[in-house]
Design a protein around this motif. Structure first.
Motif, PDB file in Angstrom:
ATOM      1  N   GLY A 158      -3.000   9.899  -1.608  1.00  0.00           N
ATOM      2  CA  GLY A 158      -4.193   9.393  -2.287  1.00  0.00           C
ATOM      3  C   GLY A 158      -4.898   8.333  -1.467  1.00  0.00           C
ATOM      4  N   LEU A 159      -4.126   7.447  -0.858  1.00  0.00           N
ATOM      5  CA  LEU A 159      -4.721   6.405  -0.024  1.00  0.00           C
ATOM      6  C   LEU A 159      -5.390   6.999   1.209  1.00  0.00           C
ATOM      7  N   LEU A 160      -4.753   7.998   1.809  1.00  0.00           N
ATOM      8  CA  LEU A 160      -5.310   8.613   3.006  1.00  0.00           C
ATOM      9  C   LEU A 160      -6.625   9.339   2.731  1.00  0.00           C
ATOM     10  N   GLN A 161      -6.842   9.733   1.502  1.00  0.00           N
ATOM     11  CA  GLN A 161      -8.080  10.429   1.159  1.00  0.00           C
ATOM     12  C   GLN A 161      -9.252   9.474   0.978  1.00  0.00           C
ATOM     13  N   ARG A 162      -8.960   8.170   0.893  1.00  0.00           N
ATOM     14  CA  ARG A 162     -10.038   7.190   0.714  1.00  0.00           C
ATOM     15  C   ARG A 162     -10.766   6.958   2.039  1.00  0.00           C
ATOM     16  N   PRO A 163     -12.085   7.017   2.026  1.00  0.00           N
ATOM     17  CA  PRO A 163     -12.821   6.755   3.273  1.00  0.00           C
ATOM     18  C   PRO A 163     -12.961   5.269   3.574  1.00  0.00           C
ATOM     19  N   ASP A 164     -12.692   4.439   2.577  1.00  0.00           N
ATOM     20  CA  ASP A 164     -12.949   2.997   2.726  1.00  0.00           C
ATOM     21  C   ASP A 164     -11.679   2.183   2.487  1.00  0.00           C
ATOM     22  N   LEU A 165     -10.641   2.498   3.219  1.00  0.00           N
ATOM     23  CA  LEU A 165      -9.400   1.732   3.095  1.00  0.00           C
ATOM     24  C   LEU A 165      -9.640   0.269   3.429  1.00  0.00           C
ATOM     25  N   ASP A 166      -9.031  -0.627   2.646  1.00  0.00           N
ATOM     26  CA  ASP A 166      -9.109  -2.049   2.971  1.00  0.00           C
ATOM     27  C   ASP A 166      -7.749  -2.528   3.464  1.00  0.00           C
ATOM     28  N   VAL A 167      -7.653  -3.818   3.697  1.00  0.00           N
ATOM     29  CA  VAL A 167      -6.412  -4.376   4.241  1.00  0.00           C
ATOM     30  C   VAL A 167      -5.241  -4.140   3.290  1.00  0.00           C
ATOM     31  N   ALA A 168      -5.472  -4.346   2.006  1.00  0.00           N
ATOM     32  CA  ALA A 168      -4.397  -4.156   1.024  1.00  0.00           C
ATOM     33  C   ALA A 168      -3.913  -2.703   1.028  1.00  0.00           C
ATOM     34  N   ASP A 169      -4.857  -1.760   1.111  1.00  0.00           N
ATOM     35  CA  ASP A 169      -4.482  -0.339   1.153  1.00  0.00           C
ATOM     36  C   ASP A 169      -3.666  -0.023   2.405  1.00  0.00           C
ATOM     37  N   ALA A 170      -4.142  -0.538   3.543  1.00  0.00           N
ATOM     38  CA  ALA A 170      -3.441  -0.288   4.803  1.00  0.00           C
ATOM     39  C   ALA A 170      -2.042  -0.878   4.779  1.00  0.00           C
ATOM     40  N   THR A 171      -1.939  -2.089   4.241  1.00  0.00           N
ATOM     41  CA  THR A 171      -0.627  -2.734   4.145  1.00  0.00           C
ATOM     42  C   THR A 171       0.305  -1.924   3.255  1.00  0.00           C
ATOM     43  N   ARG A 172      -0.232  -1.410   2.166  1.00  0.00           N
ATOM     44  CA  ARG A 172       0.587  -0.592   1.267  1.00  0.00           C
ATOM     45  C   ARG A 172       1.033   0.700   1.959  1.00  0.00           C
ATOM     46  N   LEU A 173       0.131   1.323   2.695  1.00  0.00           N
ATOM     47  CA  LEU A 173       0.500   2.541   3.426  1.00  0.00           C
ATOM     48  C   LEU A 173       1.640   2.272   4.395  1.00  0.00           C
ATOM     49  N   LEU A 174       1.527   1.192   5.133  1.00  0.00           N
ATOM     50  CA  LEU A 174       2.572   0.860   6.105  1.00  0.00           C
ATOM     51  C   LEU A 174       3.894   0.561   5.421  1.00  0.00           C
ATOM     52  N   SER A 175       3.834  -0.030   4.233  1.00  0.00           N
ATOM     53  CA  SER A 175       5.083  -0.312   3.515  1.00  0.00           C
ATOM     54  C   SER A 175       5.744   0.984   3.061  1.00  0.00           C
ATOM     55  N   LEU A 176       4.932   1.978   2.695  1.00  0.00           N
ATOM     56  CA  LEU A 176       5.490   3.278   2.309  1.00  0.00           C
ATOM     57  C   LEU A 176       6.114   3.983   3.516  1.00  0.00           C
ATOM     58  N   VAL A 177       5.426   3.883   4.661  1.00  0.00           N
ATOM     59  CA  VAL A 177       5.984   4.463   5.887  1.00  0.00           C
ATOM     60  C   VAL A 177       7.296   3.772   6.243  1.00  0.00           C
ATOM     61  N   GLU A 178       7.318   2.457   6.098  1.00  0.00           N
ATOM     62  CA  GLU A 178       8.535   1.709   6.406  1.00  0.00           C
ATOM     63  C   GLU A 178       9.678   2.115   5.482  1.00  0.00           C
ATOM     64  N   ARG A 179       9.355   2.340   4.212  1.00  0.00           N
ATOM     65  CA  ARG A 179      10.397   2.763   3.271  1.00  0.00           C
ATOM     66  C   ARG A 179      11.002   4.092   3.722  1.00  0.00           C
ATOM     67  N   ALA A 180      10.146   5.015   4.152  1.00  0.00           N
ATOM     68  CA  ALA A 180      10.646   6.305   4.634  1.00  0.00           C
ATOM     69  C   ALA A 180      11.488   6.110   5.891  1.00  0.00           C
ATOM     70  N   SER A 181      11.045   5.222   6.774  1.00  0.00           N
ATOM     71  CA  SER A 181      11.803   4.957   8.004  1.00  0.00           C
ATOM     72  C   SER A 181      13.167   4.366   7.690  1.00  0.00           C
ATOM     73  N   LYS A 182      13.208   3.507   6.682  1.00  0.00           N
ATOM     74  CA  LYS A 182      14.487   2.909   6.292  1.00  0.00           C
ATOM     75  C   LYS A 182      15.429   3.964   5.717  1.00  0.00           C
ATOM     76  N   ASN A 183      14.862   4.954   5.056  1.00  0.00           N
ATOM     77  CA  ASN A 183      15.713   6.053   4.557  1.00  0.00           C
ATOM     78  C   ASN A 183      16.404   6.748   5.722  1.00  0.00           C
ATOM     79  N   VAL A 184      15.650   6.965   6.793  1.00  0.00           N
ATOM     80  CA  VAL A 184      16.217   7.604   7.984  1.00  0.00           C
ATOM     81  C   VAL A 184      17.262   6.702   8.624  1.00  0.00           C
ATOM     82  N   ALA A 185      16.946   5.410   8.708  1.00  0.00           N
ATOM     83  CA  ALA A 185      17.885   4.473   9.334  1.00  0.00           C
ATOM     84  C   ALA A 185      19.201   4.415   8.563  1.00  0.00           C
TER      85      ALA A 185
END
Length: 282
Positions: A158-185
C-alpha cells in the motif's frame, strides 16, 4: 558646574556640522581639563548621523544634552582637532554604506547557507524515500518469503503505491524491511545450530547433497510463500527456514540437520526414490 565666557583663544567657533547652529561657547572646567562648551539645537541630519552608530561622537566631543535630548553639546578641548571632527563626520555616509554592504553580504551568506541546508535536507529526504522504495521493492520481489506476516506485506504494498511518500512513510517501509531481514537473521542463527536428531545423517556428504536437492524441489513449489493452504511448498512455520536453506550453495552439517528435519515433515511432496535415498539408513 562653574563656567565663564571664554575671552581668549584657542576657542574656535565650531563649524555648522550636520546643520547645527552653535551658540557661543563657554569655558567649563571638567575632570578632563578645561573645555569650551557649545550648544546647538539638534537637527534631523545630526539625529540620523548619531543613530547610524558608525561613529563614536563622544570621542569627537559631541554629546546629546538637555532634558529631552533636543540639544547637541560640543566639548571643545584647547587643542581640539576640528579638521579631524570634520573628516569623521564627512566619512559617515561611506561607513554606513560599508556597514550596509557587510550586512547585505552576511545576509546573502546566511541565505545561501539556509538554502544549501534546505537543499541538503530535501535531498536527504528524497534519498531516504528512494532507498525505502528500492529496498522494500527488492525485498518483496526477491525475498517475499521473509515477510512472515501478511499484514506487513499488505501495508508495504500500500505504501509503495503512494506517489507522494513522506518521511514517516519511508521510515515505516524501512522498518518493515528490517523486520523481514531480522526474520532471516534469526533463521540463519537457528540453522547454524546442530539439530541433534539428524546429526548422523547430516554428517554424510552425499546426504547433504540430496537434502539440498530436496530443498530446491520444495522451494520451487512454494510460489505462494505459504500464504495458501494447498499442501504445496513450505508451511508457514518452515517457509523462511526453507528459503534460507535453498539460497545456500551447499549445506554444512548443522544446516543439513535442519533441512532433514523439515524434509521429514514435507516428504510427501518429494519423489519416493529421493526420500528413500535420504532416510533409508536412518
Amino acid at each position: 558646574m562653574p563656567h565663564t565666557t571664554p575671552l581668549l583663544p584657542p576657542y574656535v567657533h565650531p563649524p555648522a556640522w550636520l546643520g547645527l547652529q552653535w551658540q557661543p561657547g563657554q569655558l567649563v572646567h571638567t575632570r578632563r581639563g578645561p573645555r569650551y562648551l557649545s550648544r546647538a539645537v539638534e537637527t534631523p541630519e545630526c539625529r540620523e548621523a548619531m543613530a547610524a552608530g558608525v561613529t563614536d561622537f563622544s570621542s569627537l566631543g559631541l554629546t546629546n544634552g538637555g532634558n529631552a535630548g533636543e540639544l547637541v553639546l560640543f566639548w571643545q578641548a584647547p587643542d581640539h582637532d576640528i579638521a579631524a571632527v570634520q573628516t569623521a563626520i564627512d566619512g559617515i555616509p561611506a561607513r554606513v554604506a560599508e556597514r550596509e554592504a557587510e550586512r547585505a553580504a552576511a545576509a546573502a551568506e546566511r541565505r545561501a547557507r539556509e538554502e544549501a541546508a534546505a537543499a541538503a535536507e530535501a535531498q536527504r529526504i528524497a534519498d531516504l524515500i528512494a532507498r525505502a522504495r528500492d529496498e522494500a521493492t527488492r525485498s518483496l520481489n526477491d525475498r517475499r518469503w521473509s515477510w512472515a506476516r501478511r499484514v506487513d506485506v499488505d501495508e508495504a504494498q500500500g505504501l509503495l503505491q503512494r506517489p507522494d511518500l513522506d518521511v514517516a512513510d519511508a521510515t515505516r517501509l524501512l522498518s518493515l524491511v528490517e523486520r523481514a531481514s531480522k526474520n532471516v537473521a534469526r533463521s540463519e542463527v537457528k540453522l547454524a545450530t546442530m539439530h541433534a536428531g539428524e546429526r548422523s545423517l547430516a554428517e554424510r556428504p552425499e546426504i547433504r547433497t540430496l537434502a539440498l536437492e530436496a530443498v530446491h524441489l520444495i522451494t520451487a513449489d512454494d510460489a505462494d510463500w505459504a500464504t495458501l493452504e494447498n499442501n504445496r511448498g513450505w508451511s508457514k512455520s518452515s517457509t523462511i527456514d526453507g528459503h534460507v536453506l535453498d539460497a545456500l550453495p551447499e549445506l554444512n552439517v548443522a544446516q543439513a540437520s535442519h533441512a532433514l528435519r523439515l524434509l521429514r515433515i514435507h516428504h510427501k511432496q518429494l519423489p519416493r526414490t529421493l526420500v528413500e535415498q535420504m532416510f533409508a539408513l536412518a
